[in-house]
Motif scaffolding. Sequence first.
Motif, mmCIF file in Angstrom:
data_model
loop_
_atom_site.group_PDB
_atom_site.id
_atom_site.type_symbol
_atom_site.label_atom_id
_atom_site.label_comp_id
_atom_site.label_asym_id
_atom_site.label_seq_id
_atom_site.Cartn_x
_atom_site.Cartn_y
_atom_site.Cartn_z
ATOM 1 N N HIS A 1 -18.589 -5.953 -0.532
ATOM 2 C CA HIS A 1 -17.701 -6.966 -1.114
ATOM 3 C C HIS A 1 -16.450 -6.301 -1.660
ATOM 4 N N THR A 2 -15.351 -7.030 -1.525
ATOM 5 C CA THR A 2 -14.071 -6.486 -1.986
ATOM 6 C C THR A 2 -13.729 -7.074 -3.335
ATOM 7 N N ARG B 1 -16.163 -11.559 0.015
ATOM 8 C CA ARG B 1 -15.908 -10.997 1.334
ATOM 9 C C ARG B 1 -14.400 -10.967 1.549
ATOM 10 N N PRO B 2 -13.899 -9.894 2.106
ATOM 11 C CA PRO B 2 -12.448 -9.823 2.291
ATOM 12 C C PRO B 2 -11.980 -10.806 3.340
ATOM 13 N N LYS B 3 -10.795 -11.359 3.117
ATOM 14 C CA LYS B 3 -10.223 -12.238 4.126
ATOM 15 C C LYS B 3 -9.568 -11.351 5.176
ATOM 16 N N LEU B 4 -9.672 -11.745 6.427
ATOM 17 C CA LEU B 4 -9.085 -10.929 7.478
ATOM 18 C C LEU B 4 -7.569 -11.043 7.455
ATOM 19 N N SER B 5 -6.888 -9.925 7.598
ATOM 20 C CA SER B 5 -5.426 -9.978 7.692
ATOM 21 C C SER B 5 -5.069 -10.349 9.119
ATOM 22 N N ALA C 1 -9.989 -10.203 -7.650
ATOM 23 C CA ALA C 1 -9.122 -10.526 -8.785
ATOM 24 C C ALA C 1 -9.687 -9.933 -10.066
ATOM 25 N N ILE C 2 -8.792 -9.600 -11.001
ATOM 26 C CA ILE C 2 -9.215 -9.135 -12.333
ATOM 27 C C ILE C 2 -8.630 -10.098 -13.343
ATOM 28 N N ASN C 3 -9.535 -10.685 -14.182
ATOM 29 C CA ASN C 3 -9.087 -11.632 -15.214
ATOM 30 C C ASN C 3 -8.171 -12.706 -14.633
ATOM 31 N N GLY C 4 -8.469 -13.124 -13.428
ATOM 32 C CA GLY C 4 -7.668 -14.187 -12.833
ATOM 33 C C GLY C 4 -6.448 -13.705 -12.067
ATOM 34 N N ASP C 5 -6.025 -12.461 -12.253
ATOM 35 C CA ASP C 5 -4.851 -11.976 -11.508
ATOM 36 C C ASP C 5 -5.298 -11.459 -10.149
ATOM 37 N N PRO C 6 -4.735 -11.972 -9.069
ATOM 38 C CA PRO C 6 -5.190 -11.505 -7.757
ATOM 39 C C PRO C 6 -4.790 -10.053 -7.513
ATOM 40 N N VAL C 7 -5.651 -9.377 -6.788
ATOM 41 C CA VAL C 7 -5.449 -7.958 -6.515
ATOM 42 C C VAL C 7 -4.877 -7.796 -5.115
ATOM 43 N N ASN C 8 -3.878 -6.962 -5.000
ATOM 44 C CA ASN C 8 -3.251 -6.730 -3.707
ATOM 45 C C ASN C 8 -3.589 -5.314 -3.252
ATOM 46 N N GLY C 9 -4.594 -5.178 -2.363
ATOM 47 C CA GLY C 9 -4.950 -3.832 -1.917
ATOM 48 C C GLY C 9 -5.646 -3.087 -3.037
ATOM 49 N N ARG D 1 -15.238 1.976 -4.364
ATOM 50 C CA ARG D 1 -14.677 2.984 -3.469
ATOM 51 C C ARG D 1 -13.449 2.386 -2.802
ATOM 52 N N ILE D 2 -12.538 3.216 -2.364
ATOM 53 C CA ILE D 2 -11.379 2.701 -1.629
ATOM 54 C C ILE D 2 -11.691 2.806 -0.135
ATOM 55 N N VAL D 3 -11.666 1.681 0.546
ATOM 56 C CA VAL D 3 -11.881 1.683 2.001
ATOM 57 C C VAL D 3 -10.722 0.918 2.606
ATOM 58 N N ASP D 4 -9.969 1.539 3.522
ATOM 59 C CA ASP D 4 -8.872 0.827 4.185
ATOM 60 C C ASP D 4 -7.915 0.201 3.190
ATOM 61 N N GLU D 5 -7.563 0.906 2.162
ATOM 62 C CA GLU D 5 -6.612 0.375 1.170
ATOM 63 C C GLU D 5 -7.159 -0.809 0.382
ATOM 64 N N ARG D 6 -8.470 -0.963 0.341
ATOM 65 C CA ARG D 6 -9.034 -2.061 -0.456
ATOM 66 C C ARG D 6 -10.097 -1.474 -1.361
ATOM 67 N N VAL D 7 -10.345 -2.114 -2.503
ATOM 68 C CA VAL D 7 -11.380 -1.627 -3.417
ATOM 69 C C VAL D 7 -12.674 -2.338 -3.063
#
Lengths: 227, 145
Positions: free
Chosen positions: A69-70, A108-112, A73-81, A49-55
């Motif tokens: 949990h957010t 767990r998402p890192k806090l911005s 990364a997919i296949n090693g590529d980091p995900v931005n939002g 689900r999308i919550v606060d611009e995060r998957v």
Amino acid sequence: MRQIGEIKMAIYSVYVVNRAGGLIYQLDHTSAKTEIEKTFSYPLELVLRIVDERVVVSFGQRDGIKVGHTLLAINGDPVNGRSLEDGRDVLEVIADAENYPIAIKFGRPKLSSNERIMLASMFHSLYVISSQLSPEPKSSGIEVLQTDTFKLNCYQTLTGIKFIVLTDPRQGGVDSLLKKIYEIYADFALKNPFYSLDMPIRCELFDENLKGALESAERTGMYTANV
Amino acid sequence: MTIFNIHIFDRNGTCLYYHEWNRRKQAGMSREEEFKLMYGMIFSIKSFIARMSPTDYKDGFTNFKTNKYKLHFYETPSGLKFILTTDLSVNNTRDVLQQIYSQIFVEFVVKNPLCNLGEPISSELFKIKLDNFVRGLPYFQIRQS
């Protein structure tokens, strides 16, 4: 001399809040490892689900991947939002059967930094409210907040600055550590002629000495002034 | 060693029950406002620790301590919140609050056909049982003030 298999006490982070409730310093010393990478085959059994611009995982908890949990990364590529670095939308990539088998990392998402500022102000208000709701006269605000995964200690100085430390629940000697951090603040931030009061602290010596104090507290499992 | 007061809230924020045994300082606002402030504070603390926590947590927030009192918190899976304020010498009250829930609240409120959930508790039996239970705790003492 270290014993084999000793439990490493962790000090997770330090926050310094000024009189108005604004965050003026923040340091993440240790972060617990809560990232899990797994390879999945089509179709994905987790509901995202999308919550606060995060998957975020919303259903289908399994194998250590929990709800909340957010997707990191997919296949090693980091995900931005909600999109990968090359611009592809994450949910589209996951819905496409041709991309499978796919390795996805959750955690767990890192806090911005905005979130940290907001949480610091939130704590500042909670501190005042807890003092108001006290059944005893002349109570201070929250000094120790205990949960099952971390312990938060707060020391408010006479000038209204709060030093907040998040540690492992078993860590001892945090009171003396907080007083030591106050000393370091007085020595390396306040005495710095280029530092203005209540502004964000950007003093190298403060950083260095703070890290040193945290490391000796972690090493001994409790802070002693002699170290 | 004393117990100051207890609040019980349901999942919507309605204060179902409040009782004080020793309380030296009133909040300076009406009871209703104090309940809302207490519920709001607890709700905010829960949300705060959910974001701040470095790892996933199981039970969440258990207690907090100031220099004069300690507030203990227990939440049931149905969203019922039990908040107990005591002095600083009291340590683990999680099992006490769990007992209050299972042996007193469930027995005398949930199982009572005249008690509607979601409304403040008016059952005298519940009040008496809770009072006896709390007074029977080893760390309860009326202060001479």
